[in-house]
Design a protein around this motif. Sequence first.
Motif, PDB file in Angstrom:
ATOM      1  N   LEU A 172      49.517  32.788  42.762  1.00 25.93           N
ATOM      2  CA  LEU A 172      49.687  32.727  44.208  1.00 25.93           C
ATOM      3  C   LEU A 172      51.069  33.258  44.592  1.00 25.93           C
ATOM      4  CD1 LEU A 172      48.215  29.190  44.959  1.00 25.93           C
ATOM      5  CD2 LEU A 172      47.214  31.370  45.618  1.00 25.93           C
ATOM      6  N   MET A 180      53.521  31.188  51.527  1.00 20.60           N
ATOM      7  CA  MET A 180      52.498  31.773  52.391  1.00 20.60           C
ATOM      8  C   MET A 180      52.357  30.915  53.634  1.00 20.60           C
ATOM      9  SD  MET A 180      49.238  30.841  49.960  1.00 20.60           S
ATOM     10  CE  MET A 180      49.194  29.271  49.086  1.00 20.60           C
ATOM     11  N   GLU A 232      44.329  34.167  49.302  1.00 22.32           N
ATOM     12  CA  GLU A 232      45.397  34.388  48.330  1.00 22.32           C
ATOM     13  C   GLU A 232      44.984  33.902  46.939  1.00 22.32           C
ATOM     14  OE1 GLU A 232      47.808  36.168  48.806  1.00 22.32           O
ATOM     15  OE2 GLU A 232      48.499  36.064  50.882  1.00 22.32           O
ATOM     16  N   ARG A 259      42.645  36.574  45.517  1.00 26.82           N
ATOM     17  CA  ARG A 259      43.429  37.764  45.188  1.00 26.82           C
ATOM     18  C   ARG A 259      44.283  37.521  43.938  1.00 26.82           C
ATOM     19  NH1 ARG A 259      43.985  42.757  44.051  1.00 26.82           N
ATOM     20  NH2 ARG A 259      46.036  43.648  44.484  1.00 26.82           N
TER      21      ARG A 259
END
Length: 371
Positions: free
Chosen positions: A300, A304, A314, A317
């Motif tokens: 991560l 964020m 996230e 990803r």
Amino acid sequence: MTTAPTPGRPIAPPPPPPKNGASVSAAAPRASLAALTAPRREGYRPPISFLIGPQKSGKSTLAAGSARPYFVLADPGGLDGLPEDIPCARVEAWDLQAGERMPCPNCGASTPAHGGQCQSCSFDVPPRPTVMGTIDALLTDEHDFTAVALDTISKIEAMLWDFLKVQENVKSVVKIDNGFGAGYTMAKEHMVRLFDKCARIRDLRGCEIFAMAHQEPKSQHTADGADFEQWAADLNKKAAAVWLGGADIILYVEKEAKDIPVQIKKMGSVETIMQREYTGRSLAYARPTRGREAGNRYCLPGVMMLGYAIFRSELERGREIQGQMWAKLRAMPLPERAEAETFLAMAGWTREAHEDVISGSYKTQAPKKGK
């Protein structure tokens, strides 16, 4: 040294002889490695997330963003301001004591705390809601919830202490078994059972787990002796270790603030001081800093914006980047891989460093320390 038999005390007879010539100490059949190897689950595996932060910082809001969350609500105000259709159990205790009773809500007669029909008025008395009772129901009953939120572990730990005090007949958890930390060790064993059941809910029911804790400043001790203060979970260190060690993601949640220079008049002169003002943004830190306890297993970003959809995006990803990076590393010759791993280690294995290894750009730049 062999201890002599006590006079007048009968000696146990020897064990019976083995049958069919088998050895007395014959070992059980050994399992094969193939049978012992656990299959790895493919695709999305819901994480166990441990959220730390001050009150009203957005921890409950993050967990409530799941499609169908269920709240184990120990903190009475945890769901205030969130959609009213979110189901929850307003738990009152860690678990039921043996033989515990409570008054019937209809007539006041004493009834078993596990619920049932009142013997005095035939009213169907609901069971007293407890943490472990709710977790057991979420594990065994059919449901379609996508997330389970423990709000908050800080309050749940206090309920656990109250449960142990009654069970052990002491006035304080520190008095259990004559002190020496035995009460906190006992509490940790119960907390491990709670964590293990939450992990089973995740694995068998496919639910994300969100465990929330308030914060408090704690001194952190490092191997090189550079001690420092850090905002950490408001839990006893033994209970905190269960969640910090077992959670896949540790997020530190807070409202963003910045220092703004402000001029003030003082003693006939003008001085500039720094005044802290909140920006209105909520942030989630997924990597540790010197002042925040955080960490994750899924690449991560260091920080964020706070939001469930942002968190999930996230997370997915990060897993994708991890897969690409490991495929790249495994294909490298050993000297080149050592160079890439040195780059990753110097950067703190940040997402940015992962992407540099995937693209090959790590060879032409110095690693950037992750935030």
